[in-house]
Scaffold this active site. Structure first.
Site, mmCIF file in Angstrom:
data_model
loop_
_atom_site.group_PDB
_atom_site.id
_atom_site.type_symbol
_atom_site.label_atom_id
_atom_site.label_comp_id
_atom_site.label_asym_id
_atom_site.label_seq_id
_atom_site.Cartn_x
_atom_site.Cartn_y
_atom_site.Cartn_z
ATOM 1 N N GLY A 73 0.780 -1.072 -0.088
ATOM 2 C CA GLY A 73 -0.113 0.019 0.007
ATOM 3 C C GLY A 73 0.740 1.011 -0.016
ATOM 4 O O GLY A 73 2.033 1.073 0.523
ATOM 5 N N GLY A 122 0.608 -4.927 1.132
ATOM 6 C CA GLY A 122 -0.837 -4.714 0.374
ATOM 7 C C GLY A 122 -0.712 -5.382 -0.826
ATOM 8 O O GLY A 122 -1.689 -5.725 -1.316
ATOM 9 N N GLU A 145 6.338 -5.257 7.642
ATOM 10 C CA GLU A 145 5.580 -4.132 8.271
ATOM 11 C C GLU A 145 6.389 -3.867 9.974
ATOM 12 O O GLU A 145 6.133 -2.643 10.335
ATOM 13 C CB GLU A 145 4.087 -4.342 8.664
ATOM 14 C CG GLU A 145 3.312 -4.156 7.286
ATOM 15 C CD GLU A 145 3.401 -5.695 6.482
ATOM 16 O OE1 GLU A 145 2.794 -5.453 5.317
ATOM 17 O OE2 GLU A 145 4.136 -6.405 6.608
#
Length: 383
Positions: A73, A122, A145
């Site tokens: 993302g 993502g 992440e």
């Protein structure tokens, strides 16, 4: 996870091709490694919903332009939006993204994702939930992440927790990179096709005129091969991974890895420890709990819980690690984040609990999905 400067602002971010009963969607932000913008997510969601109801469409192929399938993302854009307005702008991005992940996970028609390049964050969310995931010798998978002050989201607590043994905890906590052979071995990919055969595969898939997963799988099988697993692959270390990453807490995982190196030097364990010690302590703890809860939950429950968690992260009341991680990794790029709390022992169980509770903010609500009907057994099993 890429810089924002775009080639031409008016270029379509998702290219759409209609070939007989197949629809080919190409993520088209190659300079940003196809990082998902809000616009891309919205367009993909609209297209997937429309194709599911369109009897002329039997199959959806998703791929990326350039050297990435999708690097994640566009979180630097999310951080900028939050800085300019409210954390709810960030929450809105994830609401839409997680809804797309849910639609893909419960899709009534086969989705074939061609993972010929980088698949991270993502990017995994828009592919791993689909029925067929085709890796190649160029595939690089990661959920990075925890190094960013976030946690493996996009339904990762569902699919990581279903990898063999405790491999999912290893992948999710360390952010380690997997190649195409490792993706196939652990089940993240369903097939491995050499990149030189992809155009032939695509041509064959467009001629299939069927939504029968067995027929689609047989077509992909014709172009597939068994890849070579490199000698130093972490997948050869499953016994150590299971021994260490099955521990109850992050502290115990680190301690058991350190014990493994007491008798002999081990570069792989040293690298694993270095990744864990460089990550946000808060991220490590909430990620471990999330993956553990994911083992016992359906994909929808996982996404609802992860939405709560990501809203707490965006709100920034419990910790500012996400904003510090983005600063250090994506913006200033000094790669020296100052995590707060700075050590695992300072992150209490009560602090971790807070991420899993409803968000105390006027007008906030839990993630709600569009109604789904006539689902296949394959999709129902995920719920």
């Amino acid at each position: 996870m890429a810089p924002l400067n775009s080639t031409k602002p008016d270029d379509p971010q998702v290219l759409v091709e209609e070939k007989l009963s197949a629809r080919i969607l190409t993520l088209n932000r190659p300079k940003q490694l196809n990082a998902l913008s809000f616009q891309m997510i919205s367009q993909l969601l609209d297209l997937f919903i429309a194709y599911e109801e369109d009897s002329n469409v039997k199959l959806v192929i998703l791929k990326g332009k350039g050297r990435a399938f999708c690097a994640g993302g566009d979180v630097s854009s999310v951080v900028r939006d939050i800085g300019a307005g409210s954390w709810r702008l960030g929450a809105n991005f994830f609401w839409k993204e997680f809804t797309l992940n849910y639609i893909m996970a419960t899709y009534r028609k086969p989705q074939v994702s061609i993972l010929n390049g980088i698949v991270m964050g993502g990017g995994a969310g828009v592919s791993i939930h689909g029925r067929f995931r085709v890796a190649t010798e160029n595939s690089v998978f990661a959920m990075p992440e925890t190094a960013l002050g976030l946690f493996p989201d996009v339904g990762a607590s569902y699919y990581l927790s279903r990898l063999p043994g405790f491999f999912g905890e290893y992948v999710g906590l360390t952010g380690t990179r997997l190649d195409g052979a490792e993706m196939l071995a652990c089940g993240l990919a369903t097939h491995f096709v050499p990149s030189e055969r992809l155009s032939l595969l695509e041509e064959a898939l467009c001629k299939v005129d069927s939504s029968d997963p067995a027929i689609i799988s047989a077509v992909i099988d014709k172009y597939s091969q068994q890849p070579y697993m490199k000698e130093q692959s972490a997948y050869h270390r499953l016994n150590v991974i299971d021994r260490c990453f099955s521990r109850r807490t992050v502290e115990e995982i680190i301690s058991s890895l350190e014990k493994e190196t007491l008798n002999k030097k081990d570069d792989w364990i040293s690298a694993t420890l270095q990744s864990l010690k460089g990550a946000s302590p808060t991220s490590l703890k909430i990620s471990l709990r999330s993956i553990r809860q994911g083992r016992l939950q359906g994909v929808g429950q996982c996404l609802v819980r992860e939405y709560r968690m990501v809203c707490h992260v965006m709100q920034g009341k419990l910790s500012r690690d996400f904003f510090e991680g983005c600063r250090a990794i994506l913006l200033d790029k000094d790669k020296n984040p100052k995590w707060e709390p700075s050590k695992l022992e300072f992150v209490s169980d009560r602090m971790v609990d807070s991420y899993f509770s409803k968000v105390d903010d006027e007008g906030w609500e839990d993630l709600k999905f569009p109604a789904r009907s006539n689902l296949h057994v394959y999709a129902i099993a995920k719920l």
